[in-house]
Design a protein around this motif. Structure first.
Motif, PDB file in Angstrom:
ATOM      1  N   UNK A 131       0.792  -1.229   0.000  1.00  0.00           N
ATOM      2  CA  UNK A 131       0.000   0.000   0.000  1.00  0.00           C
ATOM      3  C   UNK A 131       0.824   1.277   0.000  1.00  0.00           C
ATOM      4  N   UNK A 132       2.140   1.164  -0.187  1.00  0.00           N
ATOM      5  CA  UNK A 132       3.011   2.356  -0.138  1.00  0.00           C
ATOM      6  C   UNK A 132       2.665   3.361  -1.230  1.00  0.00           C
ATOM      7  N   UNK A 137      -0.244   8.462  -2.992  1.00  0.00           N
ATOM      8  CA  UNK A 137      -1.296   9.140  -3.756  1.00  0.00           C
ATOM      9  C   UNK A 137      -2.341   9.753  -2.830  1.00  0.00           C
ATOM     10  N   UNK A 138      -2.666   9.060  -1.760  1.00  0.00           N
ATOM     11  CA  UNK A 138      -3.635   9.600  -0.796  1.00  0.00           C
ATOM     12  C   UNK A 138      -3.095  10.852  -0.106  1.00  0.00           C
ATOM     13  N   UNK A 139      -1.814  10.868   0.156  1.00  0.00           N
ATOM     14  CA  UNK A 139      -1.201  12.063   0.748  1.00  0.00           C
ATOM     15  C   UNK A 139      -1.327  13.245  -0.210  1.00  0.00           C
ATOM     16  N   UNK A 155      -5.090  -6.038  -9.242  1.00  0.00           N
ATOM     17  CA  UNK A 155      -4.682  -7.224  -8.479  1.00  0.00           C
ATOM     18  C   UNK A 155      -4.167  -6.788  -7.115  1.00  0.00           C
ATOM     19  N   UNK A 156      -4.797  -7.302  -6.083  1.00  0.00           N
ATOM     20  CA  UNK A 156      -4.370  -7.049  -4.707  1.00  0.00           C
ATOM     21  C   UNK A 156      -3.749  -8.321  -4.147  1.00  0.00           C
ATOM     22  N   UNK A 161      -0.550  -6.395   3.723  1.00  0.00           N
ATOM     23  CA  UNK A 161      -1.508  -5.566   4.477  1.00  0.00           C
ATOM     24  C   UNK A 161      -2.095  -4.342   3.786  1.00  0.00           C
ATOM     25  N   UNK A 162      -1.636  -3.972   2.594  1.00  0.00           N
ATOM     26  CA  UNK A 162      -2.045  -2.702   1.996  1.00  0.00           C
ATOM     27  C   UNK A 162      -3.543  -2.483   1.888  1.00  0.00           C
ATOM     28  N   UNK A 163      -4.244  -3.410   1.255  1.00  0.00           N
ATOM     29  CA  UNK A 163      -5.679  -3.243   1.036  1.00  0.00           C
ATOM     30  C   UNK A 163      -6.478  -3.224   2.328  1.00  0.00           C
TER      31      UNK A 163
END
Length: 192
Positions: A131-132, A137-139, A155-156, A161-163
């Motif tokens: 999720x890095x 992008x969220x920042x 694809x996840x 742990x990202x998703x």
């Protein structure tokens, strides 16, 4: 999305280090018909959400996001650049991300003129592991004052742990294929 899972089983290659190689249809050679079906599925999953722009990251997310945009009324696609360019001018949002696959850190850049406070943004990318990249992008979205309506992932890697972390934080994360496990020795891939 069964079509994507089937394609991963058929053409994906599992490598040591939890790497899933899908370059013959997703992120080197592009299966545009598959991209179109993925875009239609995200449009169904995010139906009723206002989407003004799609945001992605250079390079593998660009093609997927552009085709997906056709299912959201042809909204503009903005991509975060991973490299400096003489064409980058004006004020910019910048943040650092670490690529799981490439094992290195990048500074990503989005020109401020392409994200306007109050816009509704859908983020789309090809992979999610730790999720890095998504957090970067969220920042940028937070700094820009845009409203993140959701996150679409092709694809996840569900065993990383990202998703789940983003879902716990309240984001609507819609992954079209969630890999539960994969084995480099056997090539087996199990989906959630």
């Amino acid at each position: 999305m069964k079509e994507l899972e089937d394609r991963i089983r058929q053409d994906g290659i599992v490598r040591e280090g939890n790497v899933l190689k899908v370059d013959n249809f997703l992120n080197h050679q592009c299966d545009v018909a598959l991209y179109d079906h993925m875009g239609a599925e995200w449009a169904r999953l995010f139906a009723g959400k206002r989407i003004d722009k799609i945001l992605t990251i250079e390079a593998s997310g660009i093609g997927i996001a552009c085709v997906a945009a056709t299912h959201f009324g042809g909204v503009p696609v903005v991509f975060a650049r991973k490299t400096e360019s003489k064409n980058l001018d004006g004020d910019q949002y910048r943040t650092n991300i670490t690529s799981y696959t490439k094992g290195r850190e990048y500074q990503v850049i989005v020109a401020k003129r392409f994200l306007t406070a109050g816009e509704h943004v859908l983020i789309i990318d090809d992979f999610m592991a730790m999720g890095c990249a998504m957090n970067g992008l969220l920042q940028i979205c937070d700094e820009a004052g845009v409203i993140v309506e959701g996150i679409g992932i092709a694809i996840e890697k569900g065993f990383q742990p990202g998703g789940d972390e983003l879902r716990r934080r309240g984001y609507q994360v819609e992954s079209l294929a969630i890999v539960k496990s994969m084995d480099a020795a056997t090539g087996e891939i199990e989906f959630a």
